[in-house]
Write a protein that holds these residues in place. Sequence first.
Motif, PDB file in Angstrom:
ATOM      1  N   ALA A 247       0.837  -1.200   0.000  1.00 28.06           N
ATOM      2  CA  ALA A 247       0.000   0.000   0.000  1.00 28.06           C
ATOM      3  C   ALA A 247       0.873   1.252   0.000  1.00 28.06           C
ATOM      4  O   ALA A 247       0.590   2.223  -0.709  1.00 28.06           O
ATOM      5  CB  ALA A 247      -0.923   0.002   1.216  1.00 28.06           C
TER       6      ALA A 247
ATOM      7  N   PHE B  24       2.350   1.669  -3.476  1.00 26.51           N
ATOM      8  CA  PHE B  24       1.328   2.159  -4.402  1.00 26.51           C
ATOM      9  C   PHE B  24       1.061   3.650  -4.154  1.00 26.51           C
ATOM     10  O   PHE B  24       0.918   4.421  -5.101  1.00 26.51           O
ATOM     11  CB  PHE B  24       0.033   1.351  -4.234  1.00 26.51           C
ATOM     12  CG  PHE B  24      -1.095   1.849  -5.088  1.00 26.51           C
ATOM     13  CD1 PHE B  24      -1.054   1.695  -6.464  1.00 26.51           C
ATOM     14  CD2 PHE B  24      -2.199   2.473  -4.527  1.00 26.51           C
ATOM     15  CE1 PHE B  24      -2.094   2.155  -7.258  1.00 26.51           C
ATOM     16  CE2 PHE B  24      -3.234   2.933  -5.306  1.00 26.51           C
ATOM     17  CZ  PHE B  24      -3.184   2.774  -6.677  1.00 26.51           C
ATOM     18  N   ALA B  25       1.013   4.038  -2.892  1.00 29.36           N
ATOM     19  CA  ALA B  25       0.769   5.450  -2.564  1.00 29.36           C
ATOM     20  C   ALA B  25       1.888   6.346  -3.098  1.00 29.36           C
ATOM     21  O   ALA B  25       1.637   7.465  -3.535  1.00 29.36           O
ATOM     22  CB  ALA B  25       0.641   5.629  -1.057  1.00 29.36           C
ATOM     23  N   GLN B  26       3.113   5.837  -3.107  1.00 33.60           N
ATOM     24  CA  GLN B  26       4.224   6.622  -3.650  1.00 33.60           C
ATOM     25  C   GLN B  26       4.179   6.681  -5.165  1.00 33.60           C
ATOM     26  O   GLN B  26       4.476   7.715  -5.756  1.00 33.60           O
ATOM     27  CB  GLN B  26       5.559   6.027  -3.196  1.00 33.60           C
ATOM     28  CG  GLN B  26       5.842   6.264  -1.732  1.00 33.60           C
ATOM     29  CD  GLN B  26       7.138   5.620  -1.292  1.00 33.60           C
ATOM     30  OE1 GLN B  26       7.727   4.795  -1.995  1.00 33.60           O
ATOM     31  NE2 GLN B  26       7.602   5.987  -0.108  1.00 33.60           N
TER      32      GLN B  26
ATOM     33  N   GLN C 251       1.385   6.153  -7.169  1.00 32.07           N
ATOM     34  CA  GLN C 251       0.122   6.724  -7.656  1.00 32.07           C
ATOM     35  C   GLN C 251      -0.598   7.447  -6.510  1.00 32.07           C
ATOM     36  O   GLN C 251      -1.617   6.966  -6.011  1.00 32.07           O
ATOM     37  CB  GLN C 251      -0.776   5.602  -8.195  1.00 32.07           C
ATOM     38  CG  GLN C 251      -0.199   4.807  -9.324  1.00 32.07           C
ATOM     39  CD  GLN C 251      -0.178   5.599 -10.616  1.00 32.07           C
ATOM     40  OE1 GLN C 251      -0.993   6.489 -10.821  1.00 32.07           O
ATOM     41  NE2 GLN C 251       0.770   5.301 -11.475  1.00 32.07           N
ATOM     42  N   PRO C 252      -0.096   8.602  -6.068  1.00 31.06           N
ATOM     43  CA  PRO C 252      -0.723   9.250  -4.909  1.00 31.06           C
ATOM     44  C   PRO C 252      -2.185   9.636  -5.144  1.00 31.06           C
ATOM     45  O   PRO C 252      -3.013   9.504  -4.245  1.00 31.06           O
ATOM     46  CB  PRO C 252       0.147  10.480  -4.653  1.00 31.06           C
ATOM     47  CG  PRO C 252       1.010  10.635  -5.841  1.00 31.06           C
ATOM     48  CD  PRO C 252       1.051   9.332  -6.558  1.00 31.06           C
TER      49      PRO C 252
ATOM     50  N   PHE D 210      -4.284   6.463  -4.981  1.00 30.28           N
ATOM     51  CA  PHE D 210      -4.335   5.990  -3.605  1.00 30.28           C
ATOM     52  C   PHE D 210      -5.314   6.827  -2.792  1.00 30.28           C
ATOM     53  O   PHE D 210      -6.127   6.302  -2.037  1.00 30.28           O
ATOM     54  CB  PHE D 210      -2.938   6.029  -2.969  1.00 30.28           C
ATOM     55  CG  PHE D 210      -2.925   5.561  -1.548  1.00 30.28           C
ATOM     56  CD1 PHE D 210      -2.931   4.203  -1.262  1.00 30.28           C
ATOM     57  CD2 PHE D 210      -2.918   6.463  -0.502  1.00 30.28           C
ATOM     58  CE1 PHE D 210      -2.930   3.757   0.044  1.00 30.28           C
ATOM     59  CE2 PHE D 210      -2.916   6.024   0.814  1.00 30.28           C
ATOM     60  CZ  PHE D 210      -2.917   4.667   1.079  1.00 30.28           C
TER      61      PHE D 210
ATOM     62  N   ALA E 268      -8.828   5.949  -3.842  1.00 30.77           N
ATOM     63  CA  ALA E 268      -9.219   4.637  -3.306  1.00 30.77           C
ATOM     64  C   ALA E 268      -9.492   4.725  -1.805  1.00 30.77           C
ATOM     65  O   ALA E 268     -10.440   4.109  -1.301  1.00 30.77           O
ATOM     66  CB  ALA E 268      -8.131   3.606  -3.591  1.00 30.77           C
ATOM     67  N   ALA E 269      -8.672   5.492  -1.098  1.00 27.38           N
ATOM     68  CA  ALA E 269      -8.886   5.656   0.341  1.00 27.38           C
ATOM     69  C   ALA E 269     -10.216   6.352   0.612  1.00 27.38           C
ATOM     70  O   ALA E 269     -10.947   5.984   1.540  1.00 27.38           O
ATOM     71  CB  ALA E 269      -7.735   6.444   0.956  1.00 27.38           C
TER      72      ALA E 269
END
Length: 179
Positions: free
Chosen positions: A134, A137-139, A141-142, A145, A148-149
């Motif tokens: 996670a 992925f956040a790094q 595709q911020p 991410f 999605a959050a």
Amino acid sequence: MSASNSTHGAGGDADRRQDAGPDESGRHAGAGIPAGEATSAATDTAEATAAAAKAEAEDVVNAARARTDRAAEDTKAAGARQGFGMARAIRHAAEDLDESSPAIAKHVRAAADSVEGVAEALKAQSLGDLLGKAGAFAQRQPAAFFGAAMLAGFAAARFAMSSGGNTRRQAAGGGRHER
């Protein structure tokens, strides 16, 4: 007699001798223990107390970590079960759409496959692995991410409201059924 002279009255000389430190033999006046031995004993006691406190703190931290790990694993397993249940519900919706909108049903099935894949990953991987993925992925595709959050938060809130709604209605009606 002034205040400074009164402190050096009859007992003043004896007090100065006791506070003066070790005498020529290395002993404190009136103590009977060599100064080096007293310091060594105090140091040993302090070190032993510190070691015992550190060991006790490590035990408490380890017990807390074990409880946290168990709770996280239980939550992860519950999330996986809910994911599988959601995938089944989405597939059921796709079946309902098969006759009226086959193209939409195809996309709904793809969504069900994605949800099931997430549930499988949640079930199969460790919490550390999932958090690492996670974070990666956040790094990469911020924006995705963050989106999605937000969707996950919205879904969790809707689920919580729908789950708690029946309980509130029952509590408000006192558990009585209207006729």
